[in-house]
Motif scaffolding. Structure first.
Motif, PDB file in Angstrom:
ATOM      1  N   PHE A   1       0.875  -1.248  -0.026  1.00 42.73           N
ATOM      2  CA  PHE A   1       0.269   0.172   0.064  1.00 42.73           C
ATOM      3  C   PHE A   1       0.913   1.164  -0.082  1.00 42.73           C
TER       4      PHE A   1
ATOM      5  N   PHE B   1       1.465   1.080  -5.980  1.00 44.77           N
ATOM      6  CA  PHE B   1       0.115   1.229  -5.491  1.00 44.77           C
ATOM      7  C   PHE B   1      -0.404   2.572  -5.829  1.00 44.77           C
TER       8      PHE B   1
ATOM      9  N   PHE C   1      -3.908   2.736  -7.806  1.00 45.57           N
ATOM     10  CA  PHE C   1      -5.175   3.192  -7.073  1.00 45.57           C
ATOM     11  C   PHE C   1      -5.888   4.229  -7.767  1.00 45.57           C
TER      12      PHE C   1
ATOM     13  N   ILE D   1      -9.786   4.089  -9.510  1.00 42.23           N
ATOM     14  CA  ILE D   1     -10.680   4.956  -8.862  1.00 42.23           C
ATOM     15  C   ILE D   1     -11.304   5.859 -10.378  1.00 42.23           C
TER      16      ILE D   1
ATOM     17  N   SER E   1      -8.668  -6.223  -8.358  1.00 40.84           N
ATOM     18  CA  SER E   1      -8.533  -6.926  -7.105  1.00 40.84           C
ATOM     19  C   SER E   1      -7.745  -8.013  -7.586  1.00 40.84           C
TER      20      SER E   1
ATOM     21  N   PHE F   1      -4.162  -6.808  -8.288  1.00 41.37           N
ATOM     22  CA  PHE F   1      -3.576  -6.536  -7.102  1.00 41.37           C
ATOM     23  C   PHE F   1      -2.753  -7.704  -6.477  1.00 41.37           C
TER      24      PHE F   1
ATOM     25  N   PRO G   1      -8.833  -3.700  -1.360  1.00 41.58           N
ATOM     26  CA  PRO G   1      -8.460  -2.683   0.054  1.00 41.58           C
ATOM     27  C   PRO G   1      -8.261  -3.498   1.478  1.00 41.58           C
TER      28      PRO G   1
ATOM     29  N   MET H   1      -6.730   7.716   4.363  1.00 34.81           N
ATOM     30  CA  MET H   1      -5.588   7.169   3.958  1.00 34.81           C
ATOM     31  C   MET H   1      -3.937   8.090   4.087  1.00 34.81           C
TER      32      MET H   1
END
Length: 228
Positions: A3, A8, A12, A16, A35, A38, A169, A204
């Motif tokens: 993360f 990432f 990310f 989004i 997912s 990832f 996540p 975050m």
């Protein structure tokens, strides 16, 4: 992919951005693809284990739902449902045991036999622990339990259920989410909300601060103690 990695921070925003511009009917499919990508960045072949766990628990949910509507006595329904739950648990926990506790169990067995002066030449299995296996295994099993307890209907959309199990996540670090909470949220597309986005970004940033600035610095001292 960590993360707090550059990968990432690129991955990310792309996920989004695409999520909010594609049609709402395929949003959950996009999150499912993201997912699995990832997770496969860690080790692609271990995604098959997560896929297997998804198939087993998805099928168990449908079977339990089907048993509920069968025209048989209630006592037989309960027995059949318990059998399905037990089989789901055996398959999933069996895989978890092999990867996480197999060598530990064999080593313990070897020590026990040494106490009675019996030497066992037990091989050590070269097993790499799949990332997040505990989290997605128990999350998938919790779905089976929720269906068994009539707390949620069995999900018929396989891809939406697969997203529930693999949602990136919370895939590799938790928390373990209940199906009656997360699965329902994944069933509908979300519209962009500036206030929610701002709160999420601030959350975050606070998490990154706790991890990178505090935890990683404290780990230098903690690791030194545990390594001695």
């Amino acid at each position: 992919m960590l993360f707090n990695s550059l990968e990432f921070l690129i991955f990310f925003p792309i996920v989004i951005f695409i999520y909010y511009i594609i049609p709402w009917r395929v949003k959950y499919l996009w999150l499912l693809v993201a997912s699995y990508y990832f997770y496969m960045c860690w080790n692609a072949k271990y995604a098959l284990l997560m896929f297997f766990s998804t198939i087993v628990t998805y099928a168990s949910g449908l079977i339990i739902e089907r048993i509920k509507s069968c025209l048989v006595e209630e006592i037989y329904k309960i027995r059949f449902k318990k059998l399905v739950v037990a089989l789901s648990f055996i398959l999933n926990l069996g895989i978890l045991f092999y990867f996480k506790y197999c060598n530990f169990a064999l080593h313990t067995l070897q020590q026990v036999f040494c106490l009675i002066h019996i030497e066992l030449n037990i091989p050590v299995f070269d097993v790499i622990l799949p990332v997040g296996i505990s989290f997605y295994t128990f999350q998938a099993l919790s779905y089976t339990i929720d269906v068994y307890r009539n707390e949620i209907y069995a999900e018929r959309n396989f891809f939406r259920y697969a997203l529930f199990v693999s949602f990136f996540p919370q895939l590799v670090a938790g928390p373990i989410e209940r199906s009656k909470n997360l699965l329902k949220q994944l069933s509908g597309a979300k519209r962009f909300n500036f206030e929610s986005a701002r709160e999420g970004i601030l959350l975050m940033i606070w998490g990154f601060f706790l991890k990178v600035v505090l935890a990683d610095r404290i780990a230098l001292f903690v690791d030194t103690v545990y390594e001695d």
